[in-house]
Motif scaffolding. Structure first.
Motif, PDB file in Angstrom:
ATOM      1  N   CYS A   1      -1.141  -7.391  -3.045  1.00 18.55           N
ATOM      2  CA  CYS A   1      -1.567  -7.981  -1.636  1.00 18.55           C
ATOM      3  C   CYS A   1      -2.887  -8.032  -1.763  1.00 18.55           C
ATOM      4  CB  CYS A   1      -0.791  -7.669  -0.772  1.00 18.55           C
ATOM      5  SG  CYS A   1       1.007  -8.150  -0.508  1.00 18.55           S
ATOM      6  N   ILE A   2      -3.651  -6.902  -1.691  1.00 24.25           N
ATOM      7  CA  ILE A   2      -4.725  -6.757  -1.576  1.00 24.25           C
ATOM      8  C   ILE A   2      -5.713  -7.423  -2.628  1.00 24.25           C
ATOM      9  CG2 ILE A   2      -6.734  -4.867  -1.852  1.00 24.25           C
ATOM     10  CD1 ILE A   2      -4.681  -2.749  -0.825  1.00 24.25           C
TER      11      ILE A   2
ATOM     12  N   ALA B   1      -0.406 -10.393   4.779  1.00 28.95           N
ATOM     13  CA  ALA B   1       0.374  -9.792   3.708  1.00 28.95           C
ATOM     14  C   ALA B   1      -0.208  -8.300   3.593  1.00 28.95           C
ATOM     15  CB  ALA B   1       0.293 -10.665   2.510  1.00 28.95           C
ATOM     16  N   VAL B   2      -1.528  -8.421   3.565  1.00 25.16           N
ATOM     17  CA  VAL B   2      -1.907  -6.721   3.385  1.00 25.16           C
ATOM     18  C   VAL B   2      -1.598  -5.906   4.503  1.00 25.16           C
ATOM     19  CG1 VAL B   2      -4.205  -5.642   3.412  1.00 25.16           C
ATOM     20  CG2 VAL B   2      -4.017  -7.766   2.178  1.00 25.16           C
TER      21      VAL B   2
ATOM     22  N   GLY C   1      11.373 -11.060   2.153  1.00 28.22           N
ATOM     23  CA  GLY C   1      11.477 -11.838   3.169  1.00 28.22           C
ATOM     24  C   GLY C   1      10.169 -11.985   3.992  1.00 28.22           C
ATOM     25  N   MET C   2       9.514 -10.821   4.411  1.00 32.35           N
ATOM     26  CA  MET C   2       8.337 -10.810   5.239  1.00 32.35           C
ATOM     27  C   MET C   2       7.161 -11.439   4.434  1.00 32.35           C
ATOM     28  SD  MET C   2       6.285  -7.311   6.281  1.00 32.35           S
ATOM     29  CE  MET C   2       6.073  -7.012   4.698  1.00 32.35           C
ATOM     30  N   LEU C   3       6.955 -11.174   3.271  1.00 31.95           N
ATOM     31  CA  LEU C   3       5.773 -11.576   2.630  1.00 31.95           C
ATOM     32  C   LEU C   3       6.049 -13.272   2.200  1.00 31.95           C
ATOM     33  CD1 LEU C   3       5.308  -8.691   0.242  1.00 31.95           C
ATOM     34  CD2 LEU C   3       3.808  -9.508   2.028  1.00 31.95           C
ATOM     35  N   GLY C   4       7.260 -13.670   2.202  1.00 27.68           N
ATOM     36  CA  GLY C   4       7.503 -15.009   1.815  1.00 27.68           C
ATOM     37  C   GLY C   4       7.216 -15.858   2.948  1.00 27.68           C
TER      38      GLY C   4
END
Lengths: 521, 112
Positions: A48-49, A96-97, A133-136
């Motif tokens: 993510c970073i 996302a980070v 799910g969250m990142l998607g």
């Protein structure tokens, strides 16, 4: 070929692999399962970073699933995209980070916190599904995919909230959340259906380019705004929040805080990138602002009277979401007026987005400290707890930092984002700033109550054998504490490198559309 | 400076605040150092004053419970809190009702 072009896909693939391989890792015993959980969490955060760095350096990243090439958004001469497209601008990458850091802290904390229970391979599988799910939700450029990821996150949440299935309260909390969440998801699906019926497309950029405000679009807007506001815990649809946050294991609650931010992300992606200037009237911005003010005030006043530490903190989540809704609502209000945007709108947006990272970090930490208290003292009841600062000094120290930050005490990071929110909302309507200030005072009051009743006071015989939590739990809490201290000491850097690019990306609807509709090349 | 935040209405500098804190702490420590130093541990000087009553052995008998915190605030806002607690019924169908009601109200506002 540069492997970094695949970062958007990797952000989803890594936790998904983590989820499906968790039962296999579980076969290797406790040490293997724990190592797998940490390895996947660290890798997800690192990816993510790296994605954030790539987006900041090179602009919006698009990734097309199943095309001849990863970057051809309009294949075969079509004028609209037909494949699954991940579209990552600075706002998506920022979210996302933030989410991955919360997930990492929750994973460290959960290693020992969950050790007393069985079925841990299922726990880690659900945990990583929730992360996926969250990142998607944060990376997808497609409305239907957003719904799919939302459902992945929701289903994983139901399982995790009810993970302590021997507790009737946990099962009840999960059931209530499932009912309300599923109904709201259906509203989102109907809204997506409206777009597909009207425009033959579900890609956000494609729909945004063609969008003409009519009855169908207005109804879809209402369905999306209200459903996503419910998912992030806005008043008057917040009632599931104290139940779910209080009953989920503490590491999961830390992650649920970040997941609620993904719904908030969806809400503002819809308002700014999908509708943007097409919103027309000021009804929707003011609706969001009013929901924000109600959430702030009702959330904090309900928190003041709570006697259960996690329920108290959950009501504060409602209250903190209110700040973000109000700030970004003010930004939305100023969207069509460049002068208003320059005068106060952009400051409000910066304050709101800065508050997203602040809120996720300190609220995640507060839930972890509440979990640590429960782990060591075996109670979450503030009427029973007391004197824990003597036996849990590290936890107390981190609680104080998080409590000071959420109360907006200078010099902590919560103060900086609240300052930006107070000053910018005052320019729109002074009562908004007054409501925010009163909320802040009541927030301080209720955390003073927690500090005084749980941590201060004379030692109680019941807790004379209580000791500090194990190192891995302290490590999870320390991670968030370090981030809070860094955000406190370097607010200028945070604003210029993290927050401003995210805010600029959010208001740049044309840029969001052209990244896909320009063909992607 | 990187650590300075301009809000458009003013600015915030965390290091000025920390400097203020450091100066305040130094002053507090200075005032403290001016106090008496003939305090004797383990004598009567060391005992807790508990309204002239014997100090309970268990701390559980001493503190103010969370239920009593902000009693006056809650009592003053009793009608508000009664209404608020009634709304938080804990019944799943009520949750759905509030959601549908909100959708209806916002839909009317947006469509009008």
């Amino acid at each position: 070929m540069n492997w970094q072009i695949h970062l958007p896909a990797l952000v989803l693939a890594v936790p998904l692999l983590g989820a499906f391989a968790s039962p296999v890792a579980g076969l290797g015993g406790r040490a293997t399962r724990n190592a797998w959980m940490i390895f996947i969490s660290v890798l997800t955060t690192a990816v993510c970073i790296m994605l954030w760095q790539k987006v900041i350096a090179g602009g919006t990243a698009v990734y097309v699933m199943g095309a001849e090439a990863w970057n051809i958004t309009l294949p075969s001469g079509l004028s609209w995209p037909v494949r699954i497209i991940l579209e990552v601008d600075a706002f998506s990458a920022f979210m996302a980070v933030v989410g991955s850091i919360a997930a990492l802290a929750g994973a460290f904390f959960s290693l020992r916190f969950m050790d007393r229970f069985t079925g841990l391979e299922k726990f880690s599988a659900l945990y990583f599904l929730l992360v996926t799910g969250m990142l998607g939700m944060q990376l997808t450029g497609d409305l239907f995919n957003f719904f799919v990821f939302l459902e992945i996150a929701s289903v994983a949440s139901f399982g995790l909230i009810a993970f302590w299935r021997d507790r009737p309260e946990a099962v009840e909390a999960s059931f209530k959340y499932m009912v309300i969440s599923t109904i709201s998801a259906m509203f989102i699906l109907i809204a997506v259906g409206f777009f597909y019926g009207r425009y033959n497309a579900v890609n956000i950029a494609a729909v945004a380019r063609m969008l003409q405000m009519g009855y169908a679009e207005k109804i879809a807007l209402v369905f999306l705004v209200v459903s996503l506001a419910m998912k992030c815990g806005a008043v008057p649809m917040h009632m599931w929040t104290p139940d779910a946050y209080a009953e989920a294991p503490a590491g999961v609650t830390c992650l649920l805080v970040a997941v609620s931010q993904a719904s908030l992300y969806g809400l503002f992606r819809v308002c700014f990138s999908l509708y943007g200037a097409s919103l027309g009237s000021t009804v929707v911005p003011w609706t969001i602002i009013v929901m924000g003010v109600l959430s702030m005030f009702i959330g904090v006043t309900m928190a003041v009277i709570q006697k259960e530490i996690k329920r108290l903190m959950a009501y504060h989540s409602v209250s903190q979401i209110g700040y973000i809704l109000m700030a970004l609502g003010v930004g939305l209000l100023a969207l069509r007026d460049p002068q208003a945007m320059a005068d106060y709108g952009f400051t409000a947006m910066k304050g709101g987005i800065f508050h997203i990272i602040n809120y996720t970090m300190y609220k995640g930490l507060l839930f972890l400290t509440a979990g640590a208290v429960f782990y060591s003292a075996g109670s979450r009841n503030l009427n029973e707890l007391g004197g824990l600062a003597r036996v849990m000094p590290q936890t107390t120290f981190m609680f104080v930092i998080a409590a000071a930050a959420i109360a907006g005490l200078p010099p902590f990071n919560g103060f900086v984002s609240k300052l930006l929110i107070y000053q910018s909302t005052f320019a729109v309507y002074p009562l908004l700033a007054v409501a925010a200030l009163v909320t802040s005072v009541l927030t301080l009051a209720s955390f003073v109550k927690v500090f005084q009743t749980a941590f201060l006071g004379p030692a109680k015989k019941t807790y004379e054998n209580v000791t500090e939590v194990p190192a891995s739990m302290l490590l999870g809490m320390s991670l968030l504490t370090i981030v809070i201290i860094a955000l406190t000491l370097f607010p200028g850097w945070t604003l210029s490198h993290l927050v401003e690019p995210a805010a600029k990306a959010l208001v740049d609807q044309a840029g969001y559309i052209s990244a896909v509709m320009g063909g992607g090349l | 400076m990187l650590d300075k935040v301009y809000s458009g209405f003013g600015y915030w500098d965390v290091f000025i605040w920390l400097l203020f804190f450091a100066i305040s702490a130094a002053l507090v420590l200075f005032v403290r150092s001016m106090g008496r130093n003939d305090y004797k541990e383990g004598t009567d000087q060391d005992e807790i004053f508990y309204g002239s009553n014997p100090v309970p052995e268990d701390g559980a008998d001493m503190g103010v419970p969370a239920a009593s915190a902000y009693w006056g605030f809650v009592e003053a806002l009793k009608p508000y809190y009664n209404a608020l607690i009634d709304i938080h019924s804990g019944i799943a169908s009520d949750y759905v009702g509030y959601f549908v009601l909100t959708v209806a109200i916002v839909a009317v506002l947006v469509l009008l």
